[in-house]
Motif scaffolding. Structure first.
Motif, mmCIF file in Angstrom:
data_model
loop_
_atom_site.group_PDB
_atom_site.id
_atom_site.type_symbol
_atom_site.label_atom_id
_atom_site.label_comp_id
_atom_site.label_asym_id
_atom_site.label_seq_id
_atom_site.Cartn_x
_atom_site.Cartn_y
_atom_site.Cartn_z
ATOM 1 N N ILE A 150 0.860 -1.190 0.000
ATOM 2 C CA ILE A 150 0.000 0.000 0.000
ATOM 3 C C ILE A 150 0.896 1.239 0.000
ATOM 4 O O ILE A 150 1.604 1.506 0.975
ATOM 5 C CB ILE A 150 -0.925 0.018 1.233
ATOM 6 N N ILE A 151 0.896 1.971 -1.087
ATOM 7 C CA ILE A 151 1.729 3.165 -1.210
ATOM 8 C C ILE A 151 1.072 4.335 -0.486
ATOM 9 O O ILE A 151 -0.127 4.571 -0.632
ATOM 10 C CB ILE A 151 1.962 3.531 -2.690
ATOM 11 N N VAL A 152 1.865 5.075 0.298
ATOM 12 C CA VAL A 152 1.376 6.252 1.009
ATOM 13 C C VAL A 152 1.775 7.490 0.215
ATOM 14 O O VAL A 152 2.957 7.777 0.042
ATOM 15 C CB VAL A 152 1.960 6.334 2.436
ATOM 16 N N MET A 153 0.784 8.227 -0.259
ATOM 17 C CA MET A 153 1.035 9.400 -1.090
ATOM 18 C C MET A 153 0.938 10.712 -0.308
ATOM 19 O O MET A 153 1.115 11.785 -0.871
ATOM 20 C CB MET A 153 0.030 9.440 -2.255
ATOM 21 N N ASN A 154 0.681 10.616 0.999
ATOM 22 C CA ASN A 154 0.492 11.813 1.823
ATOM 23 C C ASN A 154 1.851 12.378 2.247
ATOM 24 O O ASN A 154 2.578 11.760 3.027
ATOM 25 C CB ASN A 154 -0.359 11.466 3.056
ATOM 26 N N ASP A 155 2.209 13.556 1.741
ATOM 27 C CA ASP A 155 3.521 14.143 2.014
ATOM 28 C C ASP A 155 3.710 14.483 3.486
ATOM 29 O O ASP A 155 4.801 14.328 4.033
ATOM 30 C CB ASP A 155 3.731 15.400 1.163
ATOM 31 N N SER A 156 2.654 14.950 4.137
ATOM 32 C CA SER A 156 2.753 15.311 5.558
ATOM 33 C C SER A 156 3.082 14.089 6.407
ATOM 34 O O SER A 156 3.929 14.144 7.309
ATOM 35 C CB SER A 156 1.451 15.953 6.046
ATOM 36 N N PHE A 157 2.421 12.987 6.125
ATOM 37 C CA PHE A 157 2.690 11.743 6.853
ATOM 38 C C PHE A 157 4.099 11.241 6.572
ATOM 39 O O PHE A 157 4.818 10.826 7.486
ATOM 40 C CB PHE A 157 1.657 10.684 6.473
#
Length: 390
Positions: A150-157
């Motif tokens: 599962i790729i995380v695309m959220n820059d803040s996270f």
């Protein structure tokens, strides 16, 4: 007694506490020589402290679990599963803060469930957490079965595991804020040591001679300054390292300055005597396992953020590294002995081993053998030093 004789006696009497520093120094020197100085480069040291974050957080919780004479084998795949939940929630559009809070709450509940089986039902912690490890392993595989990684695309996270604190002074060569934080930590360390020494003198406890005390302050302060100077020469402090330091400090205060901390060590030292003195052993056990779940959630967040993804094999052998870090940090297999702050050093030892072997191109199979040998060595060291004390 001359200086060298006094130093020799000091090391012999405190070999249990100083052994991990000697081991860390030896590992760093060996890898620095073998990698022609690459190991001690600013970039690699910064990467090393980032790598150790998720293990250090687990080691803090594992130290308390071992102090009360238990073990938690479920933390690895629990961290992987909680990281996958965070990744899925973020992919579905959940904001970062609610995601983190929900994952931490889930981790705490999972930890309390482990504690319930141990404290209330009476299951051995080994059995209860081994079952938990299998359950979370299966849950992780089921959770990622349809999507795989599962790729995380959220820059803040993703900044949590890969970002650095901003420098308010905007110096191009050195991260000034990192240096200021390092100097503040040195100041707090010196103040704490002087206060502790004065309290011991007030009650006629044995303390280091003044020259050895000053040498200790200078030596530890120099190491702290060198670490922060090295980090400041690259990108400064990472958010992962900041989170790790905060957690270690909070748990250090909890275990050394509060009634709850004294109760935890009392339960570890002698559970029956603690019960007879009015301490609720079951509640202490529940708290420690709930705390372990809380820290496991944070570890899963740090790891997922660092990889910017959740994988089906996330969390594999995290429990080994956390247990090894706790033992290298001086926790006793017999319970009742171990400092939370030292688990940070233990995690640094394990991370240094992994980092150095990766730089040398050591195969993953041999790495597992060496890490297992380190765990055995740490427990043997605990047994031998404990028998000498007796």
């Amino acid at each position: 007694m001359n200086f060298l004789q006094e130093l020799g006696v000091l090391l012999k009497k405190n070999i249990r506490e100083y052994g991990m520093y000697i081991a860390l120094g030896a590992i760093m020197i060996i890898f620095t020589i073998l990698t022609d100085g690459l190991f001690f480069s600013s970039r690699n040291i910064s990467n090393l402290f980032n790598q150790m974050g998720y293990i250090a957080v687990l080691a803090v919780g594992m130290t308390l679990v071992i102090v009360i004479r238990h073990i938690d084998l479920s933390v690895g795949f629990m961290a992987g599963f909680l990281g996958a939940i965070a990744a899925r929630m973020l992919r579905e559009g959940m904001p970062v803060i609610p995601t983190i809070l929900i994952v931490i709450a889930l981790g705490t509940v999972f930890g309390l469930v482990n504690g319930f089986w141990v404290a209330k039902v009476g299951l051995p912690a080994f059995v209860a957490t081994l079952a938990g490890m299998l359950i979370f392993r299966g849950a992780l595989l089921l959770f990622t079965q349809s999507t795989g990684t599962i790729i995380v695309m959220n820059d803040s996270f993703n900044q949590i595991g890969n970002g650095f604190i901003p420098d308010i002074f905007h110096n191009e060569n050195v991260h000034i804020l990192t240096l200021i934080i390092g100097l503040a930590i040195i100041g707090l360390y010196i103040y704490s040591e002087i206060k502790t020494r004065n309290n011991k003198l007030r009650y006629n406890f044995e303390v280091l001679s003044m020259r050895m005390f000053i040498l200790k302050l200078l030596f530890i302060s120099a190491i702290i300054f060198y670490i922060f100077w090295t980090l400041a020469s690259y990108n400064g402090l990472s958010w992962t390292f900041v989170i790790t330091l905060i957690i270690t400090f909070v748990y250090h205060v909890l275990t050394t300055k509060t009634v709850l901390g004294r109760h935890i060590y009392a339960v570890g030292g002698n559970p029956e005597a603690a019960r007879l003195s009015g301490i609720d052993v079951k509640k202490i056990t529940l708290f420690v396992f709930g705390s372990m779940g809380f820290l496991t959630a944070i570890s899963g967040i740090l790891y997922t953020s660092r990889l910017q993804s959740a994988t089906p094999d996330a969390g594999t052998l995290f429990e080994l590294d956390a247990i090894a870090a706790a033992y290298v940090g001086g926790v006793s297999a017999a319970g009742g002995v171990g400092k939370v702050a030292n688990s940070l050093i233990g995690a640094l030892v394990m991370a240094s081993l992994i980092n150095g072997m990766n730089l040398l191109g050591v195969g993953i199979s041999l790495q597992y053998v060496i890490r297992g040998a380190v765990l055995i060595a740490a427990v043997v060291f605990d047994i031998k030093t404990r028998s000498k004390v007796r």
